[in-house]
Each structure stands twice: as structure tokens, then as C-alpha cells.
Design an enzyme around this catalytic site. Structure first.
Site, mmCIF file in Angstrom:
data_model
loop_
_atom_site.group_PDB
_atom_site.id
_atom_site.type_symbol
_atom_site.label_atom_id
_atom_site.label_comp_id
_atom_site.label_asym_id
_atom_site.label_seq_id
_atom_site.Cartn_x
_atom_site.Cartn_y
_atom_site.Cartn_z
ATOM 1 N N THR A 144 0.863 -1.177 0.000
ATOM 2 C CA THR A 144 0.000 0.000 0.000
ATOM 3 C C THR A 144 0.867 1.183 0.000
ATOM 4 O OG1 THR A 144 -1.665 -0.904 1.297
ATOM 5 C CG2 THR A 144 -1.597 1.446 1.231
ATOM 6 N N GLU B 131 3.765 0.278 10.476
ATOM 7 C CA GLU B 131 2.924 0.699 11.599
ATOM 8 C C GLU B 131 3.335 -0.018 12.875
ATOM 9 O OE1 GLU B 131 -0.897 2.138 8.996
ATOM 10 O OE2 GLU B 131 -0.922 0.149 9.869
#
Lengths: 406, 406
Positions: free
Chosen positions: A190, A277
Site C-alpha cells: 500500500t 505501523e
């Protein structure tokens, strides 16, 4: 959180490339979220796009415009992905191209649109269009860092990489910026990536380079195994050089160019992983001794995507049994435990399918305490090798992804 | 944490089955961790084992002994998996069978060994063997609940299920216990399961039933996508009934038996998911309108295993874009967005690939606030359907798996 040090590099301009940035308030007020990339005439553009079947409206439009050639502008927004928005979303993407084109004196199909952010919500078109003039007015050869910031979503740092080399007295520059920190997995991550050089590269070769470089970089990383609807990685050659066109994979100029382009891609891909993340570890999973590359990749991803391996990494726990289990369920036909060796960095932990006699928990712990860790697997059944980069799975990953949107 | 209420059921004895439990101190002092299951003569045993190529020593030995038939005892320990322990591990597994056999007056190959716990550490054999007599002495028809407790590892509750039915004046009992809460994924889940009935079932039919029932239950659940080295699910028929042997899939008795056995399997599988590590949601992912079952399963697992979907579920966030993205990257050949509908329980969220016109965030939120959620996907390209069960991904999952072992 993020692991390691990836300061944004000094970037010389790429002749033929200018960046403009504005704050449209797409998701949040006051944040840079609208980016325009202007290309000199006769620039060539190649790209690799998401393979998700729910590809977003801007991806559909960008592919359509690419096919018509002669691209002069890229228009990128963060904060809203314009994905799963149906015909309205397509119309929004086209309208933003047309409005930018009007303002800049080109045609709408000479603009490529890109969006990243929340899925399934209409683009706030009024705000986006209102900020376009500001973005165009700020166009500058020195806008790389601002642009890198403008395309961020959950990223904690702007991502850039730059390589230069001299050839027959000319300077060739390869610059790249990228965004991405979650929903990261091959085909594609992504992410958005924009890599540009002033080299003169033929369109077929540029297309080949875009694919090859992505395969060695963005298609070898995994944060959480998810693939987004909006991924795109663009490779641009402005041709602003007196050097001749590169149109084959032969010769010294091609070799230098290839290395520079791949290096920029890999640096960007690694900076995405290191900003994964909640990442507290940067992990390389290398699988060798495979019968072919797909087999090596299968095992590498099985390890890199195992939540149990990733939580053990987060805990700095040399729980190698979880690594072995992930190798064992990877589903490679005919693979047997007895030929498999596994190392943590240089520490042999599994020998011929069993705990290595020489292994001690202290050795494993010493490696696990590091920020950067290599898990190396030798399947002992062939000569192929692959390598992927990943992160651990931390509390912060859960926090970020449980709270994003709210 | 665990979701929903699964109190341990009242269990009538299964004629021909006795359980004994002891505390061997394998990993922790004072915890029930050694379990013996004694079977009446002429009992039949079928089983499904892990497909991980690093299968543990007890799995190797159990398969070997199974092939020789006439099984009288199962010996199960928790706390240590005896996996990746090489020839010593195999010798340990065989020795524990032989010692139990000696004590009980049978042969070593009439005992099946099972282990669950940490991988890669030698079994503390002295402690295990010292506790064997105590386990044998405690053998009782009423030991089901104690046995369910003795096989637990990170489970927060003992898991059992029971179904009875009457047939021609006789009572047929089907009881089952299971363990498992992490490393849960198809083929097989990281789990141990023991299901027994007093019905008289031919060996070929029992083998078929073991496979069919596992496929509809334990092979349809996912907590974290990891598959362990030690999984096993055993189906036992003691034949302690005057009813005739069931040896075909025809007739009323088979139908009743089949339903009872599958029901016990599914209850156990669901209780494993609901006790999934850190679970706060019980989620059913149902995919219909697929061209075939493998395709339906591929999409179902793509959604069920997406960390982004799972963290959104944890946050009770109706972030349906993540569901759509997970469907879209599942890799089904030729699938197109335009035929796909998605529901959260009864709320239509995606219609023909786009956000449904009727959908409101409030509707989605109302479903997401529930403990039990159904994600239903219609691919609109065929008539096949599959269903898997999973959980959310919570902070507690990370805590449990970062701290297990330490």
C-alpha cells in the site's frame, strides 16, 4: 513508532521535474495533502499499479491516461483514497485532472491522478479544487521534501532516496519519494512511489525497468499482508540530458542507470518497512536453497507474515520454534524438515530440522535484542534464493489500526 | 480474554472411555498437565494430524502406532510440545508410551502420545514418568472436565461439547473436548481434540467421519493463520452398544450419528475461536456466489486473516473498505468488483462493488458494536458457499504472544 534512522536525504533537483504542494483540508485542516508533479515536455512515464480487483477510481483513470501517452502532470492527494466510490468517484478523478489541466494549459488526459487514504468516501471536491491553484503556483525544482510530506497518511516520516552518478561529463540524478506504512504486501504494497531521473530512456525500456525495480523492492516487503486498492509506483524519465537515449539493457550507461534506479527503489521500500505501523524491528527474511524463486518467496512470506513470529520479534524472544512452524506450514510440495537449517543473523539455531547442538538461548537472545535482524533459512533442496523485508507486530500496530479513521 | 459464554457442559460418560489426570510439573508446578485416556477393548480410533512438515515427535509416533491398530490408551501432556527435538524427542515419546503400557498391562504400540506447548525443548521425562501412576490411578468415566483442563495451554477455559440421542431404545453419547486458542488455522488448527462415542462404527467409516467432521469444523477456523507442529483431532468409537455396526453412509442411525459428531466438532471449533487469544469478537465470514468451494474459501480466509479487518473489528469500526480490499486481493482469477455484494449481518454495505446507496455509518456501527458478527460476501459468479470462523486482533493478542514463554 519507527525503527532505525532514515533522515530525509539531501536531494538535488531532477532537471525537468517540479513539485507543488498545498493544504486542501481533505481529511484534516492545515495538513499538506495536495501535491502536483509537473514534468517537462517529452518526459516518459512508466508505472506499476495495484493488483487488487477493487482498484480505486484514480487508478482506473491513471491507467487510461497513461495509455494515451504524453503525460505532463501528476496530481496526488492524501486523506481520501477515492476507492469504492463508483461512477461518481471516476467522475471526481476525471474532473480533478481536467481542472488541473485547465489551470496549467494542457489537456485533461495529460494528467495522472493518485489518491491515498480512507476507502469508500466521496472526495471533498470543492476543497480539493480550491487548493489546486496554490499547488500549481508553488511548483519548484526543490519541492521533493515537501511533496514527500504531502503524500503521507499514517507514515511517521517522509521517505526519500537519491542517487547520482557521472557519465561522460554529465550528471544523472535519480530521486524518489514514497509513502506507505500499513497494508503493506507484495503486488503491491500500500504505497505510492514516484521515482524520476533526467536520463533519456526509451518507453519500452522504462516500462521494463519500472517492473523489474518494483519486483526487487516494493514487491518484497510485508508489514501486515494487506494490499490496498490504490497502490502505484511511477518511474519517470525526463530526458533532460545531452546523453543519448538508453534503449537496450546493454552498455555501461544502462548498467549504471539500472543500479541507481534499483537502489533508490530498495531504499524507499526499506524505509517503508522501517516505518511500518508500530514497527520496533527491521527484519530481513532470506530463504536460500530453494528449487525455484516462487518456492523461496513462499517460505519467506510464510515466516514474514506469521503473527506468532512477529509478536516474538516484538518481544525480542528467540522463540525459534515459531519460525520453524511457519516454514513447515508454508505449503511447499515435497519439502522435508531434515534438510532445513535456520540462522538468526550468524547464529545457527536449527540444523537438519532440529535445534542445533551448538545453539544456546543466550546466542539467540543477543540477536533478538538488536533492532535489525536477519532470519536466514536454507531449505537444502536447490539453488534459488529470495529475500523479503518485514517488521514485528506490536501493540502500537493494533492501536494505530484500531484508531485510524476515528 | 474470551468472547461469549461457553460454560463447560454436563457430560454423561461415554461407555468404554475413562480419563485420568495428574500434575507432572512439566512447565509449571501444580497444574494438571498429564492426561490418560483409556479405551475399552475393540474400540476403534481415527484421526486427523497436522500437515506441518515439522511435525512433532508424538505425531510421528502416534501415526506409526495408529497404523498397527488395537489402540487402548492415549497419553497427552501440555506444557511441552516435544517438537523439533530430533531422535531424542522420538525416543522420549516412545518411552512414555512404553512406560504407560507397562503400568497398564498393554503393549507400547497400543498407546498414542500427544504433546502441546513450547517447541524445541526436551520433555522433562523424569517428571512426566513419575506422574504416570497417579494419572492411571485416577481413571474414571467422569473425568471429561478434568481432562479438558489438563490439555489446556494458553486457553482461558476448558472446552467441551456433548450430544446424545436415542435410537431403538439405546442411548448413543457423543462427547468431545479440545484445546487451542492461538496458532489457529486450517489444516489443522493448533489444537488437540478428542471426540468419543459409544456407537459401533466400522474403521473405514470412522476414518471418513474423522476427516469430514474436521473439514467442517477445525479446518474452518482461523485465529492468527499459524499452524502448529502438533495438531491432532481423534475420533473414537468404543462400540459399547448393542446396536449393530454402522458401516455405510445410508440409514437413519448413520444420519443421526453424523449430525451428532459434526455438531460436537463444530461446537468445539467455535469454542476455540471464541477463546482465541485476546478475542473480543466472534466473527463468521460467509462467502457465497463462488464458482467453487476452494474459491469461496480463498476469499473467506483473505477476509478472516486480514490484520486490518481484524483490528477494525477490535475497534468496532465499520471500516468496510478494509473488508473490500481483502476480498479484492484474495487472488481469485477473473473475479470482478461489479458483481460483489457485502453485508455486515443484515446490513448491505457494498452493492455491485460500491458503497450501497442505502448504507449509513450508523447501521454499520450498530452491527460492529455486537460481540458476534457475520461478514457475508456474495461474489455473484456461481453457486458455491463456504464459511469460516475467526476473531478480532486485539492488544491482548499481542500481549499473550509477546509474553508466552517468558
Amino acid at each position: 513508532m519507527a525503527v532505525g534512522h532514515y533522515p530525509f536525504p539531501q536531494m538535488a533537483p531532477v532537471p525537468g521535474v517540479r513539485w507543488g504542494v498545498a493544504s486542501a483540508g481533505i481529511k484534516k485542516e492545515g495538513r499538506k495533502d495536495l501535491v502536483v508533479m509537473a514534468l517537462a515536455e517529452n518526459s516518459r512515464v512508466a508505472g506499476v499499479f495495484t493488483q487488487n480487483i477493487f482498484c480505486a477510481a484514480p487508478v482506473v483513470v491513471a491507467k487510461d491516461h497513461m495509455a494515451q501517452g504524453n503525460i505532463r502532470f501528476l496530481l496526488i492527494n492524501s486523506g481520501n483514497a477515492n476507492a469504492c466510490t463508483g461512477d461518481e468517484g471516476l467522475a471526481d478523478a476525471r474532473l480533478s485532472c481536467n481542472k488541473l489541466a485547465e489551470h496549467a494549459g494542457v489537456k485533461g488526459n495529460q494528467v495522472l491522478p493518485f489518491s491515498t487514504g480512507v476507502i469508500g468516501e466521496r472526495m471533498p471536491m470543492a476543497r480539493l479544487l480550491a487548493a489546486l491553484p496554490q499547488a500549481v503556483e508553488s511548483l519548484s525544482e526543490n519541492g521533493w521534501a515537501d511533496a514527500a510530506e504531502g503524500i503521507m497518511t499514517t507514515d511517521t516520516r517522509a521517505k526519500g532516496a537519491a542517487v547520482q552518478f557521472e557519465f561522460e561529463g554529465e550528471t544523472i540524478v535519480v530521486n524518489g519519494i514514497a509513502k506507505g506504512s500499513g497494508m503493506i504486501k507484495p503486488n503491491m504494497a500500500t504505497m505510492l512511489g514516484y521515482i524520476a531521473t533526467n536520463a533519456n530512456i526509451s518507453q519500452p525500456l522504462l516500462d521494463l525497468l519500472a517492473k523489474k525495480a518494483a519486483d526487487q523492492s516494493f514487491n518484497r516487503i510485508s508489514v501486515d499482508g494487506d494490499t490496498s486498492t490504490n497502490d502505484a509506483c511511477m518511474l519517470i524519465a525526463t530526458g533532460q540530458t545531452t546523453l543519448p537515449e538508453v534503449n537496450s539493457t546493454q552498455g555501461e550507461l544502462f548498467a549504471k542507470l539500472y543500479n541507481a534506479i534499483v537502489s533508490v527503489h530498495i531504499q524507499l521500500a526499506q524505509s517503508i518497512v522501517s516505518d511500518g505501523e508500530g514497527a520496533t524491528k527491521f527484519v530481513t527474511v532470506q530463504v536460500e536453497g530453494a528449487q525455484d524463486k516462487p518456492e523461496a518467496l513462499k517460505v519467506a512470506y510464510s515466516v514474514a507474515q506469521s503473527p506468532l513470529v512477529k509478536t516474538a520479534l516484538f518481544a525480542s524472544d528467540p522463540n525459534w520454534g515459531r519460525i520453524v512452524a511457519a516454514i513447515g506450514y508454508s505449503g511447499v510440495e515435497g519439502m522435508v524438515a531434515e534438510t532445513i537449517n535456520v540462522w538468526l543473523d550468524n547464529v545457527l539455531i536449527v540444523e537438519k530440522g532440529c535445534r542445533a547442538a551448538s545453539y544456546s538461548e543466550e546466542q539467540g537472545q543477543a540477536v533478538m535484542d538488536r533492532d535489525e535482524i536477519m532470519i536466514r533459512v536454507d531449505l537444502g533442496r536447490g539453488k534459488s534464493k529470495e529475500r523479503v523485508w518485514t517488521t514485528d507486530l506490536s501493540h502500537e500496530y493494533v492501536t494505530i489500526n484500531a484508531e485510524y479513521r476515528s
